[in-house]
Scaffold this active site. Structure first.
Site, mmCIF file in Angstrom:
data_model
loop_
_atom_site.group_PDB
_atom_site.id
_atom_site.type_symbol
_atom_site.label_atom_id
_atom_site.label_comp_id
_atom_site.label_asym_id
_atom_site.label_seq_id
_atom_site.Cartn_x
_atom_site.Cartn_y
_atom_site.Cartn_z
ATOM 1 C CE LYS A 120 57.446 70.431 119.733
ATOM 2 N NZ LYS A 120 56.552 71.427 120.436
ATOM 3 C CE LYS A 202 58.897 81.737 118.956
ATOM 4 N NZ LYS A 202 58.544 81.620 117.659
ATOM 5 C CE LYS A 205 51.384 75.894 126.369
ATOM 6 N NZ LYS A 205 51.761 74.422 126.805
#
Ligand code: TRP
Length: 363
Positions: A120, A202, A205
């Protein structure tokens, strides 16, 4: 009494095929299993805010998207209790006490949180405390419902471990109040970590490699046609590779023998098809068309149901309102038990407390 199930999703976007095969299909099976007497599914909007404080409207607006996804794939509001996390004050209260039972060193060891922090890139602004401590608030979620079983993806194992440690510690200090939960994990490795259409990571979004449960036919086709296959399979007659070939990874997850008689009569089963691809002579477009037909058949069922639910938003409101009312009652009961075990239930029984205070003064 059957077991209590709790699980939750962060409403950060519409749900995709990774959610479908990794968790939603398992939840649909649990609905029919008589061993489970109560199933709670929570929209974890509070947890989603731990790394989205700057765009709260995204979280808020996705609550209805995720609810429609749940209902369209067949989660049954007569069986499942749906609720919204931010409306359950008991969770914050439990979190308040659990924060004291965990060390910062223990939080630092959480591998999922570690990876998430790297991905992140919180950057200059630094790491929000709420994000760092979300495994503790997740323990509050789970224990507030006295959940016995928590169906989650493999990446959530550290959260279940953390919860179990908190339960053990709390119960050893204050008495046996909290229920020890077990995680319930996907059995099939390919389904539990479905790769995205780029084959890189994976489905996610953030990466932008998703096929959504609500995908329309045209964009589904476009996405399947853009899937990564085998870069050395240039001419039809070249031998092809199955490993890391996204089309075949998806076929492994979604294809059943019956699909061949419906959409691809040249083969009886996936093994035959794979053999031909490996030998050479089977083109990528034919494989992709086959996969498109399989996925489209699956998703089109959900599209029909979605249309129905989209015209009944008022009913969805009532479903989640009533579910949240049940969740408030359930979690308030737990916080009462917890405070009573901690001896901080000051205003439930005056006689008891006055007597206790008199004793405090007399020693
Ligand atoms: N952390 C979970 C996820 O990202 C969501 C979640 C929040 C959850 N609270 C929970 C899952 C309680 C299970 C139980 O998927």
């Amino acid at each position: 009494m059957g077991k209590i199930v709790l699980t939750a999703d962060r409403p950060t976007g519409k749900l995709h095929l990774g959610h479908l095969v990794g968790s939603l299909e398992n939840r649909i099976k649990l609905q029919e299993d008589k061993n489970y007497s109560k199933i709670f599914i929570m929209l974890a909007d509070g947890q989603a805010l731990t790394d989205n404080s700057k765009n709260p409207e995204i979280i808020r607006d996705n609550i209805i998207q995720v609810l429609i996804d749940y209902l369209s794939v067949g989660l049954d509001p007569d069986i499942v209790t749906f609720c919204i996390q931010s409306q359950l004050p008991a969770l914050s209260e439990l979190n308040f006490y659990y924060l004291n039972l965990v060390t910062t060193a223990r939080l630092e060891r959480n591998p999922t949180v570690k990876t998430e922090i790297e991905i992140k890139k919180f950057g200059k602004e630094g790491l929000p405390v709420g994000f760092y401590t979300y495994p503790i608030s997740q323990a509050a979620d789970i224990t507030a419902f006295h959940a016995d079983v928590v169906p989650v993806g493999d990446d959530q194992r550290p959260m279940i471990e953390q919860t179990r440690e908190i339960v053990q510690k709390f119960n050893s200090i204050y008495g046996e109040v909290l229920t020890m939960p077990d995680g319930l994990y996907p059995k099939n490795a390919k389904s539990s970590r479905l790769v995205g259409i780029d084959g890189g990571t994976k489905m996610s979004k953030t990466v932008g490699n998703c096929i959504y449960i609500s995908e329309d036919e045209k964009s589904l086709k476009k996405k399947v046609m853009s899937m990564y296959t085998d870069k050395d399979h240039i001419n039809i007659n070249d031998p092809g590779k199955i490993e890391n070939n996204v089309v075949f990874t998806y076929l492994d997850v979604f294809c059943e023998d019956r699909h061949f008689s419906e959409y691809f009569k040249d083969y009886k089963n996936l093994d035959e098809m794979k053999e031909h691809y490996k030998r050479g002579g089977l083109g990528d477009v034919a494989c992709k068309n086959f996969l498109f037909n399989i996925l489209n058949e699956k998703i089109s069922k959900y599209r029909v149901s979605r249309k129905k639910w989209e015209s009944k938003i008022g009913d969805i409101y009532d479903i989640v309102l009533n579910g949240t009312k049940v969740a408030i009652e359930t979690t308030e009961r737990t916080i009462s038990e917890v405070k009573s075990a901690m001896n901080i239930d000051f205003f439930t029984d005056k006689t008891k407390i006055v007597k206790n205070w008199e004793q405090c003064l007399s020693v």
